[in-house]
Design a protein around this motif. Structure first.
Motif, PDB file in Angstrom:
ATOM      1  N   VAL A  65      72.163  48.315  13.935  1.00 37.80           N
ATOM      2  CA  VAL A  65      71.354  48.161  15.140  1.00 37.80           C
ATOM      3  C   VAL A  65      72.226  47.728  16.316  1.00 37.80           C
ATOM      4  CG1 VAL A  65      70.772  45.776  14.535  1.00 37.80           C
ATOM      5  CG2 VAL A  65      69.328  47.007  16.151  1.00 37.80           C
ATOM      6  N   ALA A  66      71.994  48.316  17.480  1.00 37.60           N
ATOM      7  CA  ALA A  66      72.725  47.937  18.689  1.00 37.60           C
ATOM      8  C   ALA A  66      71.960  46.825  19.395  1.00 37.60           C
ATOM      9  CB  ALA A  66      72.873  49.142  19.616  1.00 37.60           C
ATOM     10  N   ILE A  67      72.660  45.769  19.767  1.00 36.52           N
ATOM     11  CA  ILE A  67      72.051  44.685  20.536  1.00 36.52           C
ATOM     12  C   ILE A  67      72.389  44.902  22.002  1.00 36.52           C
ATOM     13  CG2 ILE A  67      72.049  42.202  20.989  1.00 36.52           C
ATOM     14  CD1 ILE A  67      72.584  41.737  18.043  1.00 36.52           C
ATOM     15  N   VAL A  68      71.337  45.019  22.820  1.00 37.04           N
ATOM     16  CA  VAL A  68      71.514  45.284  24.245  1.00 37.04           C
ATOM     17  C   VAL A  68      71.037  44.062  25.032  1.00 37.04           C
ATOM     18  CG1 VAL A  68      71.006  46.847  26.159  1.00 37.04           C
ATOM     19  CG2 VAL A  68      71.030  47.714  23.802  1.00 37.04           C
ATOM     20  N   ILE A  69      71.933  43.463  25.794  1.00 34.71           N
ATOM     21  CA  ILE A  69      71.614  42.269  26.582  1.00 34.71           C
ATOM     22  C   ILE A  69      71.321  42.704  28.013  1.00 34.71           C
ATOM     23  CG2 ILE A  69      72.487  40.052  27.409  1.00 34.71           C
ATOM     24  CD1 ILE A  69      74.352  40.126  24.894  1.00 34.71           C
ATOM     25  N   SER A  70      70.110  42.377  28.466  1.00 31.99           N
ATOM     26  CA  SER A  70      69.660  42.811  29.782  1.00 31.99           C
ATOM     27  C   SER A  70      68.992  41.642  30.494  1.00 31.99           C
ATOM     28  CB  SER A  70      68.683  43.982  29.627  1.00 31.99           C
ATOM     29  OG  SER A  70      68.270  44.478  30.873  1.00 31.99           O
ATOM     30  N   PRO A  71      69.143  41.536  31.820  1.00 37.50           N
ATOM     31  CA  PRO A  71      68.653  40.346  32.525  1.00 37.50           C
ATOM     32  C   PRO A  71      67.166  40.329  32.856  1.00 37.50           C
ATOM     33  CG  PRO A  71      69.740  41.796  34.064  1.00 37.50           C
ATOM     34  CD  PRO A  71      69.915  42.412  32.715  1.00 37.50           C
ATOM     35  N   LEU A  72      66.509  41.493  32.829  1.00 37.58           N
ATOM     36  CA  LEU A  72      65.116  41.553  33.274  1.00 37.58           C
ATOM     37  C   LEU A  72      64.204  42.177  32.218  1.00 37.58           C
ATOM     38  CD1 LEU A  72      65.641  42.809  36.934  1.00 37.58           C
ATOM     39  CD2 LEU A  72      65.152  40.473  36.200  1.00 37.58           C
ATOM     40  N   ILE A  73      63.045  41.570  32.022  1.00 35.83           N
ATOM     41  CA  ILE A  73      62.077  42.083  31.059  1.00 35.83           C
ATOM     42  C   ILE A  73      61.648  43.503  31.433  1.00 35.83           C
ATOM     43  CG2 ILE A  73      59.730  41.798  30.171  1.00 35.83           C
ATOM     44  CD1 ILE A  73      60.127  38.792  30.294  1.00 35.83           C
ATOM     45  N   ALA A  74      61.443  43.738  32.731  1.00 37.55           N
ATOM     46  CA  ALA A  74      61.017  45.066  33.175  1.00 37.55           C
ATOM     47  C   ALA A  74      62.028  46.141  32.797  1.00 37.55           C
ATOM     48  CB  ALA A  74      60.804  45.061  34.683  1.00 37.55           C
ATOM     49  N   LEU A  75      63.326  45.829  32.922  1.00 39.34           N
ATOM     50  CA  LEU A  75      64.366  46.789  32.542  1.00 39.34           C
ATOM     51  C   LEU A  75      64.340  47.050  31.049  1.00 39.34           C
ATOM     52  CD1 LEU A  75      67.424  45.560  34.671  1.00 39.34           C
ATOM     53  CD2 LEU A  75      65.965  47.547  35.087  1.00 39.34           C
ATOM     54  N   MET A  76      64.169  45.985  30.263  1.00 38.43           N
ATOM     55  CA  MET A  76      64.129  46.132  28.811  1.00 38.43           C
ATOM     56  C   MET A  76      62.931  46.970  28.385  1.00 38.43           C
ATOM     57  SD  MET A  76      65.399  42.492  27.222  1.00 38.43           S
ATOM     58  CE  MET A  76      64.310  41.386  28.116  1.00 38.43           C
ATOM     59  N   LYS A  77      61.783  46.687  28.950  1.00 42.30           N
ATOM     60  CA  LYS A  77      60.561  47.411  28.588  1.00 42.30           C
ATOM     61  C   LYS A  77      60.690  48.889  28.925  1.00 42.30           C
ATOM     62  CE  LYS A  77      55.520  47.285  29.045  1.00 42.30           C
ATOM     63  NZ  LYS A  77      55.417  48.757  29.070  1.00 42.30           N
TER      64      LYS A  77
END
Length: 265
Positions: A65-77
């Motif tokens: 599994v790739a772990i992707v670190i992103s600063p905003l919930i909207a971007l992740m969703k």
């Protein structure tokens, strides 16, 4: 799948299978080959340049599994929704989720049901994440909006500094740092803060041949704006400094019979 089997023919085949494209844009292919070979990679690419595909395709080919670190919930969703629409299993861990929902997401990642796990940098130091991380088979660590780790960047987020400790827990896992905004000093800072090992640095041109840039000086900006909008077909976006002006300008345009509305964060 062993690294020896990661051929150009394979990645082009998977590009067509998963995303429906017959060719890559810019340095996408070079980024993907770097990651598949296990090399840390720093990528400076303009918004809309295809940064997501640079990690999504290799992650789909690699085991785990790739772990992707992103600063905003909207971007992740947005990313999770887009992957799910393609039939690709992905999850995110965010505030507002119940403990049970987080546990289900972690279990799916641990059991190999999901290929992507999106998390915020603040989530990295939680006890639940740390415990579950030890049970995962991680293929790739992706740091999106990587300029947030740099004190010289425009959007410094101290929580990004915790990613370095995550690297220590995942030895041998390639790291991809992605940003659309980084000077040479910021790029150096990102690579140092992420403990990147001899990273390959790739930059896609920011030139947009379909866009022209014009600077106009004038006393009456609304008058000039109306003049342009009445003569240029299609929709337009007007950027202003504050929320109040978004409403004021939209109202002015309506008075000139130009359909307009306003939006702010």
């Amino acid at each position: 799948m062993s690294k020896e089997l990661f051929t150009k023919e394979l990645i082009h085949q998977k590009l067509k299978e998963y995303f429906g494209f017959s060719s890559f844009k810019g340095n996408q292919e070079a980024v993907i080959l770097n990651l598949l070979s296990g090399r840390d990679t720093f990528v400076l690419m303009p918004t809309g340049g295809g940064k997501s595909l640079c990690y999504q395709l290799p992650a789909l080919i690699m085991d785990g599994v790739a772990i992707v670190i992103s600063p905003l919930i909207a971007l992740m969703k947005d990313q999770v929704d887009n992957l799910c629409k393609r039939g690709i299993k992905a999850a995110m861990i965010a505030s507002g989720m119940t403990r049970r929902e987080r546990n289900v997401a972690f279990e799916n990642c641990i059991n190999g049901a999901y290929k992507f796990l999106y998390v915020s940098p603040e989530r990295l130091s939680t006890e639940m994440f740390q415990t579950r991380l030890r049970e995962m088979n991680v293929s790739l660590l992706v740091v999106d909006e990587a300029h947030c780790i740099s004190q010289w960047g425009y959007d410094f987020r101290p929580s990004y500094l915790r990613i370095a400790t995550l690297r220590e827990q995942l030895p041998g896992i390639p790291v991809l740092a992605l940003t659309a905004s980084a000077t040479r000093a910021v790029a150096d800072d990102i690579c140092n803060k992420l403990y990147m090992h001899n990273p390959q640095r790739l930059r896609l041109s920011f030139a947009r041949p379909n866009i022209s840039y014009v600077v106009r000086k004038g006393e009456n900006k609304i008058q000039q704006l109306v003049h342009i909008l009445e003569r240029v077909p299609g929709c337009a976006i007007v950027y202003v400094r504050n929320r109040k002006r978004t409403k004021e300008i939209a109202t002015e345009l309506l008075l000139h019979n130009i359909a307009a509305t306003y939006y702010h964060a």
